[in-house]
Design a protein around this motif. Structure first.
Motif, PDB file in Angstrom:
ATOM      1  N   THR A  16      17.117  -2.150 -46.542  1.00 29.83           N
ATOM      2  CA  THR A  16      17.474  -1.591 -47.845  1.00 29.83           C
ATOM      3  C   THR A  16      16.606  -0.388 -48.167  1.00 29.83           C
ATOM      4  N   ALA A  17      17.011   0.320 -49.206  1.00 26.87           N
ATOM      5  CA  ALA A  17      16.257   1.484 -49.667  1.00 26.87           C
ATOM      6  C   ALA A  17      14.921   1.073 -50.269  1.00 26.87           C
ATOM      7  N   ARG A  18      14.019   2.017 -50.325  1.00 25.21           N
ATOM      8  CA  ARG A  18      12.754   1.833 -51.034  1.00 25.21           C
ATOM      9  C   ARG A  18      13.014   1.926 -52.531  1.00 25.21           C
ATOM     10  N   ALA A  19      12.078   1.444 -53.312  1.00 26.65           N
ATOM     11  CA  ALA A  19      12.272   1.408 -54.767  1.00 26.65           C
ATOM     12  C   ALA A  19      11.081   1.961 -55.524  1.00 26.65           C
ATOM     13  N   ASP A  20      10.244   2.764 -54.853  1.00 23.26           N
ATOM     14  CA  ASP A  20       9.036   3.262 -55.497  1.00 23.26           C
ATOM     15  C   ASP A  20       9.132   4.716 -55.922  1.00 23.26           C
ATOM     16  N   PHE A  21      10.322   5.320 -55.848  1.00 23.61           N
ATOM     17  CA  PHE A  21      10.467   6.666 -56.378  1.00 23.61           C
ATOM     18  C   PHE A  21      10.389   6.615 -57.900  1.00 23.61           C
ATOM     19  N   PRO A  22      10.073   7.744 -58.550  1.00 24.26           N
ATOM     20  CA  PRO A  22      10.029   7.755 -60.013  1.00 24.26           C
ATOM     21  C   PRO A  22      11.319   7.218 -60.612  1.00 24.26           C
ATOM     22  N   GLY A  23      11.203   6.217 -61.468  1.00 17.28           N
ATOM     23  CA  GLY A  23      12.361   5.585 -62.076  1.00 17.28           C
ATOM     24  C   GLY A  23      12.979   4.486 -61.232  1.00 17.28           C
ATOM     25  N   GLY A  24      12.471   4.278 -60.012  1.00 20.39           N
ATOM     26  CA  GLY A  24      12.981   3.208 -59.167  1.00 20.39           C
ATOM     27  C   GLY A  24      12.423   1.858 -59.586  1.00 20.39           C
ATOM     28  N   ASP A  25      13.099   0.787 -59.154  1.00 18.13           N
ATOM     29  CA  ASP A  25      12.651  -0.553 -59.524  1.00 18.13           C
ATOM     30  C   ASP A  25      13.257  -1.558 -58.552  1.00 18.13           C
ATOM     31  N   ALA A  26      12.423  -2.359 -57.920  1.00 17.03           N
ATOM     32  CA  ALA A  26      12.890  -3.281 -56.883  1.00 17.03           C
ATOM     33  C   ALA A  26      13.805  -4.360 -57.450  1.00 17.03           C
ATOM     34  N   ARG A  27      13.498  -4.842 -58.637  1.00 10.46           N
ATOM     35  CA  ARG A  27      14.333  -5.885 -59.234  1.00 10.46           C
ATOM     36  C   ARG A  27      15.726  -5.341 -59.566  1.00 10.46           C
ATOM     37  N   THR A  28      15.753  -4.123 -60.100  1.00 15.79           N
ATOM     38  CA  THR A  28      17.036  -3.473 -60.382  1.00 15.79           C
ATOM     39  C   THR A  28      17.804  -3.224 -59.105  1.00 15.79           C
ATOM     40  N   LEU A  29      17.099  -2.828 -58.057  1.00 14.64           N
ATOM     41  CA  LEU A  29      17.739  -2.577 -56.764  1.00 14.64           C
ATOM     42  C   LEU A  29      18.388  -3.857 -56.235  1.00 14.64           C
ATOM     43  N   TYR A  30      17.705  -4.971 -56.332  1.00 17.98           N
ATOM     44  CA  TYR A  30      18.267  -6.236 -55.861  1.00 17.98           C
ATOM     45  C   TYR A  30      19.574  -6.544 -56.576  1.00 17.98           C
ATOM     46  N   ARG A  31      19.592  -6.357 -57.884  1.00 20.68           N
ATOM     47  CA  ARG A  31      20.795  -6.671 -58.650  1.00 20.68           C
ATOM     48  C   ARG A  31      21.938  -5.718 -58.309  1.00 20.68           C
ATOM     49  N   SER A  32      21.611  -4.458 -58.045  1.00 23.20           N
ATOM     50  CA  SER A  32      22.636  -3.512 -57.613  1.00 23.20           C
ATOM     51  C   SER A  32      23.207  -3.914 -56.255  1.00 23.20           C
ATOM     52  N   ILE A  33      22.335  -4.330 -55.352  1.00 24.43           N
ATOM     53  CA  ILE A  33      22.786  -4.756 -54.030  1.00 24.43           C
ATOM     54  C   ILE A  33      23.697  -5.967 -54.132  1.00 24.43           C
ATOM     55  N   ARG A  34      23.321  -6.928 -54.962  1.00 24.30           N
ATOM     56  CA  ARG A  34      24.168  -8.115 -55.109  1.00 24.30           C
ATOM     57  C   ARG A  34      25.527  -7.734 -55.681  1.00 24.30           C
ATOM     58  N   ARG A  35      25.568  -6.733 -56.537  1.00 22.43           N
ATOM     59  CA  ARG A  35      26.859  -6.268 -57.053  1.00 22.43           C
ATOM     60  C   ARG A  35      27.730  -5.748 -55.913  1.00 22.43           C
ATOM     61  N   LEU A  36      27.137  -4.997 -55.002  1.00 23.77           N
ATOM     62  CA  LEU A  36      27.891  -4.506 -53.846  1.00 23.77           C
ATOM     63  C   LEU A  36      28.303  -5.653 -52.931  1.00 23.77           C
ATOM     64  N   LEU A  37      27.432  -6.619 -52.758  1.00 26.93           N
ATOM     65  CA  LEU A  37      27.731  -7.727 -51.857  1.00 26.93           C
ATOM     66  C   LEU A  37      28.700  -8.732 -52.460  1.00 26.93           C
ATOM     67  N   ASP A  38      29.029  -8.566 -53.740  1.00 21.41           N
ATOM     68  CA  ASP A  38      30.067  -9.380 -54.363  1.00 21.41           C
ATOM     69  C   ASP A  38      31.471  -8.830 -54.099  1.00 21.41           C
TER      70      ASP A  38
END
Length: 305
Positions: free
Chosen positions: A177-199
């Motif tokens: 998966t992508a990294r989540a440490d860019f400005p405004g990034g967030d690992a928890r938000t990324l996980y939820r976005s990924i689960r949306r795609l995997l649904d």
């Protein structure tokens, strides 16, 4: 360069080895209407020279297939390559589009680059800003823009026909998966976005924006939702949100900043527009010194996965 075909949707991927980026030409076989996703402007950081080799390849393909360019779609403001969106538009037309949260990214990087009053962080540099869930048309095909933040606040995926183009959110299953440490990034938000795609339905074809192949494997960029759920090394079924956040946080702390982050973002937040030439006929990019930490938690250490 791999090709694949659905009932009316056709897709051609173009892999840029210097940045690991995959750009796509996607078109409706019935109407010949096409979109280009995440085009690359070649940039030599040692000499400061730009080139259009990658864009020329896209344009030659469009011409050879007699396609009409309707959309130039950015999945986000990339930190690893300059966008060739303006080059394509100038030569072939089309509307440049990105997610509406680009305004947040523009605001952050206007501060970093100390851009003047002439740069307004309101998204006007793009022809269209997509809202989450917004539908649009590619020929006879209906497409949907999906907000998938976490890597950056403005990441979008584009679902077209039986396929979804996910940008940097997910990579091939053996990369993660992508990294989540860019400005405004967030690992928890990324996980939820990924689960949306995997649904999405398991047979949905999934096209990634980058591939960083492990040793011994050639670059590839097409998978399926089912394969990601079963085999993605970072986020397969059974990986909890907390476990993903812990893994992503630790992994991101070991990654260096992408080598082209400072040149690329000041161009990409402008929709691929290069800086204006100054009185001496030369255009200049800005490199802020000792300042990147002031706009986010980016570690001072390369990599995207």
């Amino acid at each position: 360069m791999n090709a694949s075909m659905g009932p009316t949707l056709q897709t051609q991927g173009f892999y840029d080895r210097s940045t690991g980026t995959v750009s796509y030409v996607v078109w409706d076989a019935a109407t010949r209407a096409a979109a280009v996703i995440d085009p690359v402007l070649d940039f030599d950081s040692k000499s400061g020279h730009t080139a259009t080799r990658s864009a020329d390849g896209l344009l030659a393909f469009l011409h050879g297939k007699e396609l009409r360019l309707a959309w130039i779609l950015e999945t986000h403001a990339h930190a690893d390559h300059l966008s060739a969106a303006r080059t394509l538009q100038e030569r072939a037309g089309g509307r440049i589009a990105i997610g509406e949260n680009i305004r947040q990214v523009q605001t952050t990087f206007k501060t970093l680059y100390n851009l003047g009053r002439e740069f307004l962080p309101d998204g006007r540099q793009f022809d269209h800003l997509f809202a989450d869930g917004e539908s649009f048309i590619l020929g006879d095909l209906e497409a949907t823009a999906m907000l998938v933040p976490g890597h950056t606040p403005a990441d979008m995926a584009y679902r077209i026909g039986d396929a979804v183009f996910v940008g940097d959110t997910l990579f091939m299953p053996d990369v993660g998966t992508a990294r989540a440490d860019f400005p405004g990034g967030d690992a928890r938000t990324l996980y939820r976005s990924i689960r949306r795609l995997l649904d999405l339905p398991g047979a949905t074809r999934m096209f990634v924006c980058h591939d960083y192949p492990p040793q011994g494997r050639e670059p590839c960029w097409e998978t399926t939702v089912r394969e990601q759920r079963e085999r993605n090394v970072h986020v397969h079924d059974g990986i909890t949100e907390d476990a993903f956040v812990a893994m992503r946080t630790a992994r991101d702390a070991s990654l260096e900043a992408p080598s082209l982050i400072l040149p690329s973002l000041q161009v990409n937040i402008r929709g691929g527009q290069l800086p204006e030439r100054e009185a001496n006929g030369v255009a200049y990019l800005r490199i802020p010194l000792n300042a990147l930490r002031t706009v986010g938690s980016m570690p001072a250490r390369h990599g995207s996965a």
